[in-house]
Scaffold this active site. Sequence first.
Site, PDB file in Angstrom:
ATOM      1  CG  PHE A   4      29.203   0.770  10.799  1.00 38.42           C
ATOM      2  CD1 PHE A   4      27.894   1.220  10.722  1.00 38.42           C
ATOM      3  CD2 PHE A   4      30.000   1.261  11.824  1.00 38.42           C
ATOM      4  CE1 PHE A   4      27.401   2.129  11.647  1.00 38.42           C
ATOM      5  CE2 PHE A   4      29.514   2.161  12.739  1.00 38.42           C
ATOM      6  CZ  PHE A   4      28.211   2.589  12.647  1.00 38.42           C
ATOM      7  CD  GLU A   5      32.617   3.814   7.998  1.00 39.46           C
ATOM      8  OE1 GLU A   5      32.981   3.248   6.958  1.00 39.46           O
ATOM      9  OE2 GLU A   5      31.975   4.860   7.994  1.00 39.46           O
ATOM     10  N   GLY A   6      34.631  -1.355   8.345  1.00 35.21           N
ATOM     11  CA  GLY A   6      35.604  -2.428   8.523  1.00 35.21           C
ATOM     12  C   GLY A   6      35.454  -3.029   9.907  1.00 35.21           C
TER      13      GLY A   6
END
Length: 380
Positions: free
Chosen positions: A362-364
């Site tokens: 997550f968060e890229g």
Amino acid sequence: MTVDRLLPTQEAEDLLDLTRDIADKELAPRVDKHEREERYPEGLFATLGAAGLLGLPYPEEYGGGGQPYEVYLQVIEELAARWAAVAVAASVHTMSAYALMTYGSEEQRHRWAPGMLGGGRIGGYSLSEPQAGSDAAALTCKAVRETGGYRITGSKAWITHGGKADFYTLFARTAAGSRGISCFLAPGATEGLTFGRPEEKMGLHAIPTTAAHWDGALIEADRLIGSEGQGLQIALSALDSGRLGIAACATGVAQAALDAAVTYANERTAFGRKIIDHQGLGFVLADMAAAVDSARATYLDAARRRDAGRSYSRQASVAKLIATDAAMKVTTDAVQVYGGYGYTRDFPVERYMREAKIMQIFEGTNQIQRLVISRQLSRP
């Protein structure tokens, strides 16, 4: 093990001491039971908020802590070393407040920030959609302007604190193209907003992650943050800061895994010696320690650049990439140090390993971080 930190002020030292005290008393005794039972820690975020830990990097005039990002991230790391799900939720809350605090008007900040930053309200971040994760420009959730506000229709995915948060930083399409995405500060209790069943995740069980469904929900026009079409800029800017939060979370989990492995290696004996005295295992632990120290150094470097007002987007991606890959490697090695016991739920290292995996996503994803870094390297 208490990390030997180099903090900029005595106030920061005192804040870290307070954080450790709260984490040891309020988080560590509850984490195993709540994670196994997938039970939400009712009242815990109010406790963190009352201690001033949920608004640290924002100005005091709005109810924040006025702390540099360098200090805030080390608080997040300490929380993560005891309970990763809580630290991730605190990081997401900080990111959800970013849009208002950076792009909101003075009137909007004075109206909503004190409740956000003072711990009275917890926030979520609603960017991803079922068909649009890292490709934020592909969002389809619509916000149609009409008398009285914006009518929101569509679905969002992967919302930390979904159904529990008091507000959501929502990104929806107001026009076609990448410049047609806008940002809204949406109330959690909105008619026409419903949430799906919590995802059955590998880890971070105590904090729900859900989808959200906007069925023609109306939100007031003054909840638009920034201007129409500015949403993608806001989202990408917020993610730079959010990636540092995840890097700090990953470092905290890795530090906890290292501490557990070192303790076990000093207590367990084999062939008449403590297993830490066997060079093969001692070198594994040394590599683990080097990985944790390197992860911390990368996120602190990026944070200090942010605090100095310098560009830090590439450094944020580097920190997220290095710290989360390190956490995955360190937690896997911690399980190996424990041998067969590491594969059981009798010891926390198996939980650390499960928690570390999502941080690479997550968060890229870390593949996206490599893309961000390589694109910046290609610029003149």
